[in-house]
Design a protein around this motif. Structure first.
Motif, PDB file in Angstrom:
ATOM      1  N   VAL A 154       0.843  -1.208   0.000  1.00  0.00           N
ATOM      2  CA  VAL A 154       0.000   0.000   0.000  1.00  0.00           C
ATOM      3  C   VAL A 154       0.876   1.255   0.000  1.00  0.00           C
ATOM      4  O   VAL A 154       0.630   2.221  -0.740  1.00  0.00           O
ATOM      5  N   GLU A 155       1.922   1.220   0.818  1.00  0.00           N
ATOM      6  CA  GLU A 155       2.813   2.393   0.915  1.00  0.00           C
ATOM      7  C   GLU A 155       3.595   2.628  -0.374  1.00  0.00           C
ATOM      8  O   GLU A 155       3.952   3.754  -0.687  1.00  0.00           O
ATOM      9  N   LYS A 156       3.855   1.580  -1.106  1.00  0.00           N
ATOM     10  CA  LYS A 156       4.632   1.708  -2.346  1.00  0.00           C
ATOM     11  C   LYS A 156       3.760   2.020  -3.552  1.00  0.00           C
ATOM     12  O   LYS A 156       4.265   2.178  -4.663  1.00  0.00           O
ATOM     13  N   ARG A 157       2.460   2.042  -3.370  1.00  0.00           N
ATOM     14  CA  ARG A 157       1.578   2.342  -4.489  1.00  0.00           C
ATOM     15  C   ARG A 157       1.459   3.839  -4.700  1.00  0.00           C
ATOM     16  O   ARG A 157       1.135   4.584  -3.790  1.00  0.00           O
ATOM     17  N   TRP A 158       1.781   4.272  -5.868  1.00  0.00           N
ATOM     18  CA  TRP A 158       1.449   5.631  -6.301  1.00  0.00           C
ATOM     19  C   TRP A 158       1.232   5.587  -7.782  1.00  0.00           C
ATOM     20  O   TRP A 158       1.590   4.618  -8.458  1.00  0.00           O
ATOM     21  N   SER A 159       0.645   6.662  -8.308  1.00  0.00           N
ATOM     22  CA  SER A 159       0.318   6.666  -9.733  1.00  0.00           C
ATOM     23  C   SER A 159       1.568   6.863 -10.562  1.00  0.00           C
ATOM     24  O   SER A 159       2.357   7.776 -10.311  1.00  0.00           O
ATOM     25  N   VAL A 160       1.749   5.990 -11.537  1.00  0.00           N
ATOM     26  CA  VAL A 160       2.858   6.089 -12.490  1.00  0.00           C
ATOM     27  C   VAL A 160       2.265   6.121 -13.891  1.00  0.00           C
ATOM     28  O   VAL A 160       1.349   5.344 -14.202  1.00  0.00           O
ATOM     29  N   ARG A 161       2.762   7.038 -14.683  1.00  0.00           N
ATOM     30  CA  ARG A 161       2.216   7.219 -16.035  1.00  0.00           C
ATOM     31  C   ARG A 161       3.278   7.066 -17.118  1.00  0.00           C
ATOM     32  O   ARG A 161       3.046   7.425 -18.268  1.00  0.00           O
ATOM     33  N   GLU A 162       4.452   6.545 -16.743  1.00  0.00           N
ATOM     34  CA  GLU A 162       5.512   6.277 -17.732  1.00  0.00           C
ATOM     35  C   GLU A 162       6.015   4.862 -17.527  1.00  0.00           C
ATOM     36  O   GLU A 162       6.497   4.520 -16.443  1.00  0.00           O
ATOM     37  N   PHE A 163       5.917   4.087 -18.589  1.00  0.00           N
ATOM     38  CA  PHE A 163       6.221   2.660 -18.467  1.00  0.00           C
ATOM     39  C   PHE A 163       7.275   2.229 -19.473  1.00  0.00           C
ATOM     40  O   PHE A 163       7.292   2.708 -20.613  1.00  0.00           O
ATOM     41  N   CYS A 208     -16.120  -4.208  -8.716  1.00  0.00           N
ATOM     42  CA  CYS A 208     -15.017  -3.951  -9.669  1.00  0.00           C
ATOM     43  C   CYS A 208     -13.903  -3.142  -9.009  1.00  0.00           C
ATOM     44  O   CYS A 208     -12.713  -3.410  -9.246  1.00  0.00           O
ATOM     45  N   ALA A 209     -14.283  -2.166  -8.197  1.00  0.00           N
ATOM     46  CA  ALA A 209     -13.257  -1.332  -7.551  1.00  0.00           C
ATOM     47  C   ALA A 209     -12.411  -2.178  -6.591  1.00  0.00           C
ATOM     48  O   ALA A 209     -11.185  -2.030  -6.538  1.00  0.00           O
ATOM     49  N   ILE A 210     -13.072  -3.063  -5.871  1.00  0.00           N
ATOM     50  CA  ILE A 210     -12.320  -3.924  -4.936  1.00  0.00           C
ATOM     51  C   ILE A 210     -11.367  -4.832  -5.721  1.00  0.00           C
ATOM     52  O   ILE A 210     -10.183  -4.957  -5.391  1.00  0.00           O
ATOM     53  N   ALA A 211     -11.890  -5.448  -6.768  1.00  0.00           N
ATOM     54  CA  ALA A 211     -11.049  -6.356  -7.572  1.00  0.00           C
ATOM     55  C   ALA A 211      -9.860  -5.597  -8.162  1.00  0.00           C
ATOM     56  O   ALA A 211      -8.721  -6.090  -8.141  1.00  0.00           O
ATOM     57  N   MET A 212     -10.114  -4.402  -8.659  1.00  0.00           N
ATOM     58  CA  MET A 212      -9.020  -3.627  -9.254  1.00  0.00           C
ATOM     59  C   MET A 212      -7.986  -3.242  -8.181  1.00  0.00           C
ATOM     60  O   MET A 212      -6.779  -3.282  -8.427  1.00  0.00           O
ATOM     61  N   ALA A 213      -8.468  -2.884  -7.007  1.00  0.00           N
ATOM     62  CA  ALA A 213      -7.535  -2.528  -5.927  1.00  0.00           C
ATOM     63  C   ALA A 213      -6.667  -3.732  -5.543  1.00  0.00           C
ATOM     64  O   ALA A 213      -5.457  -3.601  -5.337  1.00  0.00           O
ATOM     65  N   PHE A 214      -7.285  -4.899  -5.472  1.00  0.00           N
ATOM     66  CA  PHE A 214      -6.514  -6.121  -5.153  1.00  0.00           C
ATOM     67  C   PHE A 214      -5.459  -6.372  -6.239  1.00  0.00           C
ATOM     68  O   PHE A 214      -4.312  -6.702  -5.947  1.00  0.00           O
ATOM     69  N   MET A 215      -5.874  -6.233  -7.492  1.00  0.00           N
ATOM     70  CA  MET A 215      -4.926  -6.480  -8.603  1.00  0.00           C
ATOM     71  C   MET A 215      -3.787  -5.481  -8.569  1.00  0.00           C
ATOM     72  O   MET A 215      -2.624  -5.816  -8.802  1.00  0.00           O
ATOM     73  N   ARG A 216      -4.148  -4.259  -8.253  1.00  0.00           N
ATOM     74  CA  ARG A 216      -3.141  -3.184  -8.197  1.00  0.00           C
ATOM     75  C   ARG A 216      -2.101  -3.468  -7.119  1.00  0.00           C
ATOM     76  O   ARG A 216      -0.911  -3.246  -7.322  1.00  0.00           O
ATOM     77  N   ALA A 227       0.132  -6.198  -8.193  1.00  0.00           N
ATOM     78  CA  ALA A 227       1.082  -5.656  -9.175  1.00  0.00           C
ATOM     79  C   ALA A 227       2.278  -5.016  -8.465  1.00  0.00           C
ATOM     80  O   ALA A 227       3.425  -5.161  -8.901  1.00  0.00           O
ATOM     81  N   ILE A 228       2.017  -4.348  -7.358  1.00  0.00           N
ATOM     82  CA  ILE A 228       3.114  -3.749  -6.580  1.00  0.00           C
ATOM     83  C   ILE A 228       4.058  -4.848  -6.094  1.00  0.00           C
ATOM     84  O   ILE A 228       5.277  -4.751  -6.210  1.00  0.00           O
ATOM     85  N   GLU A 229       3.467  -5.899  -5.570  1.00  0.00           N
ATOM     86  CA  GLU A 229       4.261  -7.047  -5.100  1.00  0.00           C
ATOM     87  C   GLU A 229       5.146  -7.598  -6.229  1.00  0.00           C
ATOM     88  O   GLU A 229       6.262  -8.058  -6.000  1.00  0.00           O
ATOM     89  N   GLU A 230       4.661  -7.478  -7.453  1.00  0.00           N
ATOM     90  CA  GLU A 230       5.399  -8.001  -8.614  1.00  0.00           C
ATOM     91  C   GLU A 230       6.389  -6.977  -9.181  1.00  0.00           C
ATOM     92  O   GLU A 230       6.990  -7.194 -10.233  1.00  0.00           O
ATOM     93  N   GLY A 231       6.504  -5.805  -8.526  1.00  0.00           N
ATOM     94  CA  GLY A 231       7.452  -4.790  -8.973  1.00  0.00           C
ATOM     95  C   GLY A 231       6.904  -3.867 -10.054  1.00  0.00           C
ATOM     96  O   GLY A 231       7.660  -3.180 -10.742  1.00  0.00           O
ATOM     97  N   LEU A 232       5.585  -3.853 -10.178  1.00  0.00           N
ATOM     98  CA  LEU A 232       4.937  -3.062 -11.237  1.00  0.00           C
ATOM     99  C   LEU A 232       4.190  -1.875 -10.637  1.00  0.00           C
ATOM    100  O   LEU A 232       3.815  -1.897  -9.476  1.00  0.00           O
ATOM    101  N   GLN A 233       3.977  -0.872 -11.473  1.00  0.00           N
ATOM    102  CA  GLN A 233       3.180   0.272 -11.027  1.00  0.00           C
ATOM    103  C   GLN A 233       2.050   0.500 -12.031  1.00  0.00           C
ATOM    104  O   GLN A 233       1.939  -0.225 -13.035  1.00  0.00           O
ATOM    105  N   GLY A 234       1.235   1.510 -11.800  1.00  0.00           N
ATOM    106  CA  GLY A 234       0.116   1.752 -12.695  1.00  0.00           C
ATOM    107  C   GLY A 234      -0.603   3.034 -12.343  1.00  0.00           C
ATOM    108  O   GLY A 234      -0.114   3.827 -11.524  1.00  0.00           O
TER     109      GLY A 234
END
Ligand SMILES: Cc1cc2nc3c(=O)[nH]c(=O)nc-3n(C[C@H](O)[C@H](O)[C@H](O)COP(=O)(O)O)c2cc1C
Length: 170
Positions: free
Chosen positions: A7-16, A97-105, A108-115
């Motif tokens: 949760v702490e590592k989640r922030w919006s990233v717009r460059e991939f 849908c919001a809950i599912a997306m939050a879980f996926m997000r 994704a952080i755990e996998e080293g990804l952002q979004g």
């Protein structure tokens, strides 16, 4: 990584980076959405991992020209059918849908990804691009990928302005 660390590592990233997301990582992300709770356990969600470059390009237009949607290697989309208003006055499917997306997000952080969660999209266009039937509500679009730079957490109000133990002050 603990959940709070994710949760702490989640922030919006717009460059991939163009680097594709490994199949096993993507599968774990989708699993997190699949196992999320739904109202009355009705499980009306359809959770998309859009990897096809042509579809992602089309989604850019559906998302008001937000170019990073096409640059991210995967665009997650959450929709659900048989929407209903719950006693609390909220849409069951939007919440599912919001809950599912939050879980996926978070996975994704755990996998080293952002979004970046997107609300600027035209659901009718997304529906057309992804063959989503009219009875579905299209709730959330989130491109994910490896960030080109790490980024930082955006400003958050002090916790005591947001969190209430028991009741609000009068
Ligand atoms: C419901 C919702 C809709 C959003 N829509 C967009 C969007 O269309 N485009 C965008 O660039 N960011 C969008 N964002 C990202 C927010 O701007 C971002 O979450 C917010 O500024 C807080 O930053 P953080 O995610 O880094 O904590 C959206 C976020 C949420 C939760």
């Amino acid at each position: 990584m603990t959940i709070l660390e994710a949760v702490e590592k989640r922030w919006s990233v717009r460059e991939f980076a163009a680097t594709p997301i490994e199949a096993e990582k993507l599968n774990r992300i989708m699993q997190a959405g699949w196992l999320a709770p739904t109202a009355s356990n009705q499980q009306r969600n359809k959770l998309f991992a859009v990897t096809d470059p042509d579809l992602r390009r089309q989604l850019v237009d559906a998302c008001e020209g937000q170019e990073f949607v096409g640059e991210a290697p995967v665009v997650l989309v959450a929709c659900a059918d048989q929407d209903r208003t719950m006693i609390c006055g909220q849409s069951a499917r939007s919440m599912d849908c919001a809950i599912a997306m939050a879980f996926m997000r978070l996975q994704a952080i755990e996998e080293g990804l952002q979004g970046c969660w997107l609300g600027w999209f035209h659901p009718e266009q997304v529906r057309k691009i992804l063959n989503i039937p009219p009875e579905y509500v299209v709730v959330a679009v989130t491109p994910i990928g490896y960030p080109t730079n790490e980024g930082t957490r955006s400003y958050k109000k002090p916790m005591e302005e947001i969190v209430v133990y028991n009741k609000m002050e009068k």
